[in-house]
Design a protein around this motif. Structure first.
Motif, short mmCIF file in Angstrom:
data_model
loop_
_atom_site.label_atom_id
_atom_site.label_comp_id
_atom_site.label_asym_id
_atom_site.label_seq_id
_atom_site.Cartn_x
_atom_site.Cartn_y
_atom_site.Cartn_z
N MET A 67 43.30 77.62 47.98
CA MET A 67 42.05 77.01 47.69
C MET A 67 41.77 77.76 46.13
SD MET A 67 40.72 74.68 49.47
CE MET A 67 39.46 74.46 48.88
N LYS A 68 41.52 77.25 45.01
CA LYS A 68 41.21 77.71 43.86
C LYS A 68 39.82 77.46 43.20
CE LYS A 68 46.17 77.74 42.84
NZ LYS A 68 46.46 78.99 42.78
N ASN A 69 39.07 78.04 42.61
CA ASN A 69 37.78 77.82 42.05
C ASN A 69 37.62 77.89 40.57
OD1 ASN A 69 37.74 80.46 41.58
ND2 ASN A 69 35.66 80.94 41.96
N SER A 70 38.80 77.90 39.78
CA SER A 70 38.71 78.15 38.37
C SER A 70 40.13 77.54 37.84
CB SER A 70 38.43 79.35 37.69
OG SER A 70 39.45 80.10 38.03
N GLY A 71 40.28 77.45 36.66
CA GLY A 71 41.48 76.82 35.98
C GLY A 71 42.22 77.86 35.36
N ASN A 72 41.99 79.17 35.84
CA ASN A 72 42.58 80.24 35.33
C ASN A 72 44.02 80.34 35.44
OD1 ASN A 72 40.32 81.36 34.35
ND2 ASN A 72 39.77 82.50 36.25
N ASN A 73 44.61 79.62 36.72
CA ASN A 73 45.93 79.65 37.11
C ASN A 73 46.59 78.29 36.97
OD1 ASN A 73 48.51 80.94 38.09
ND2 ASN A 73 47.98 79.62 39.74
N SER A 74 45.95 77.35 37.84
CA SER A 74 46.95 76.32 37.75
C SER A 74 45.90 74.79 37.80
CB SER A 74 47.90 76.11 38.85
OG SER A 74 46.98 76.37 40.17
N GLY A 75 44.75 75.21 37.52
CA GLY A 75 44.04 73.86 37.68
C GLY A 75 42.41 74.24 37.79
N ALA A 76 41.58 73.00 38.00
CA ALA A 76 40.21 73.25 38.24
C ALA A 76 39.70 72.35 39.14
CB ALA A 76 39.25 73.14 36.63
N PRO A 77 38.57 72.34 39.71
CA PRO A 77 38.16 71.49 40.50
C PRO A 77 37.50 70.17 39.92
CG PRO A 77 36.56 73.14 40.25
CD PRO A 77 37.48 73.59 39.54
N HIS A 78 37.61 69.21 40.80
CA HIS A 78 36.94 67.79 40.18
C HIS A 78 35.40 67.87 40.41
CE1 HIS A 78 35.73 63.62 40.41
NE2 HIS A 78 36.35 63.57 39.23
N ASP A 79 35.00 68.57 41.57
CA ASP A 79 33.63 68.60 41.90
C ASP A 79 33.41 70.19 42.36
OD1 ASP A 79 30.88 67.43 42.97
OD2 ASP A 79 31.72 68.03 44.69
N GLY A 80 32.31 70.63 42.15
CA GLY A 80 32.13 71.90 42.92
C GLY A 80 32.78 72.94 42.26
N THR A 81 33.08 74.01 43.25
CA THR A 81 33.96 75.29 42.72
C THR A 81 35.15 75.35 43.40
OG1 THR A 81 32.63 76.47 44.36
CG2 THR A 81 31.86 76.46 42.11
N SER A 82 35.40 74.58 44.31
CA SER A 82 36.77 74.83 45.31
C SER A 82 37.35 73.36 45.18
CB SER A 82 36.37 75.21 46.54
OG SER A 82 35.71 76.47 46.55
N PHE A 83 38.77 73.57 45.55
CA PHE A 83 39.49 72.27 45.57
C PHE A 83 40.91 72.61 46.30
CE2 PHE A 83 40.82 74.40 41.27
CZ PHE A 83 42.16 74.30 41.84
N LEU A 84 41.70 71.65 46.94
CA LEU A 84 42.76 71.84 47.57
C LEU A 84 44.08 71.53 46.72
CD1 LEU A 84 44.06 72.36 50.45
CD2 LEU A 84 44.05 69.88 50.79
N ASN A 85 44.87 72.84 46.78
CA ASN A 85 46.13 72.95 46.02
C ASN A 85 47.09 72.37 47.00
OD1 ASN A 85 48.55 73.56 44.65
ND2 ASN A 85 48.00 75.79 44.59
N LEU A 86 47.57 71.33 46.95
CA LEU A 86 48.52 70.64 47.74
C LEU A 86 49.91 71.27 47.37
CD1 LEU A 86 48.19 68.83 50.17
CD2 LEU A 86 48.94 66.72 48.57
N ALA A 87 50.21 72.72 47.69
CA ALA A 87 51.47 73.32 47.15
C ALA A 87 52.29 73.16 47.98
CB ALA A 87 51.01 75.02 47.07
N LEU A 88 53.58 73.49 47.46
CA LEU A 88 54.80 73.18 48.09
C LEU A 88 55.78 74.23 47.92
CD1 LEU A 88 56.32 71.48 50.31
CD2 LEU A 88 57.35 70.18 48.30
N GLY A 89 56.67 75.06 48.75
CA GLY A 89 57.39 75.82 48.44
C GLY A 89 56.90 77.17 47.61
#
Length: 205
Positions: A67-89
């Motif tokens: 989970m990530k809560n900001s755009g510092n690395n790879s993205g930002a949430p669409h809603d709220g402060t958290s989102f799911l990083n559907l990462a692979l590998g």
């Protein structure tokens, strides 16, 4: 949407009938829990989401979910402060999937799972993820890397996704999976909700 409880609109001329359906635990935007940072690569906005760590969701695969809560690395949430990083590998493992229960359904009624998806910076061309409702309901949604707009500088660029189905029980399992077979920067998903699909009344004759 912090609350996923959906009240159906009334079709013109129909007898009022409220239908409520939602994501288990009301956690469609991953805002319920406090996550633990595993400390990978000195990333400060990264959380490990092991099984049971996100209320209402279960995770499978040979690696980890994040989970990530900001755009510092790879993205930002669409809603709220958290989102799911559907990462692979990343940090080991493939075959990632996340599942939740859709409850409050009425058998025979049509519904839609709505959510928002973005690819991450560096997503590999040709990769995709899919969403499904049970294995017994013949409906699924596949989202390709090519179908999502480009993102730069770690910013997200979300596109609404819709998966419709007809309920065959009062509860069904919804699953979203990364379908890649090699290393990929993956996808971001957030803001899941369930809405009834209103079929207009057809006048007799």
């Amino acid at each position: 949407l912090f609350s996923i409880l959906i009240t159906a609109a009334f079709s013109l001329g129909a007898t009022p009938n409220v239908i409520a359906a939602g994501i288990a635990g009301g956690n469609g935007s991953f805002e319920t829990n406090t996550f633990t940072n595993p400390g990978f690569a000195s990333i400060t906005d990264l959380w490990e989401t092991t099984a049971g760590s996100a209320s209402g969701w279960t995770f499978s695969g040979t690696g980890r979910w994040f989970m990530k809560n900001s755009g510092n690395n790879s993205g930002a949430p669409h809603d709220g402060t958290s989102f799911l990083n559907l990462a692979l590998g990343e940090h080991g493992g493939y075959g990632f999937s996340a599942s939740t229960a859709i409850t409050g359904l009425e058998v025979g009624k049509s519904y839609a799972v709505e959510f928002f998806a973005s690819k991450r910076v560096g997503s590999v061309a040709g990769t995709s993820f899919s969403a499904s409702v049970n294995t017994t309901i013949p409906t699924n949604l596949t989202v390709t890397e090519a179908s999502l707009p480009a993102v730069t500088s770690g910013l997200a660029n979300y596109v609404k996704q819709t998966l419709t189905f007809v309920a065959t029980a009062t509860s069904h399992t919804f699953t979203v999976s990364n379908d890649g077979t090699g290393s990929s920067a993956g996808f971001l998903v957030d803001d899941f909700s369930v809405v009834p699909v209103i079929v207009p009344d057809v006048p007799p004759g």
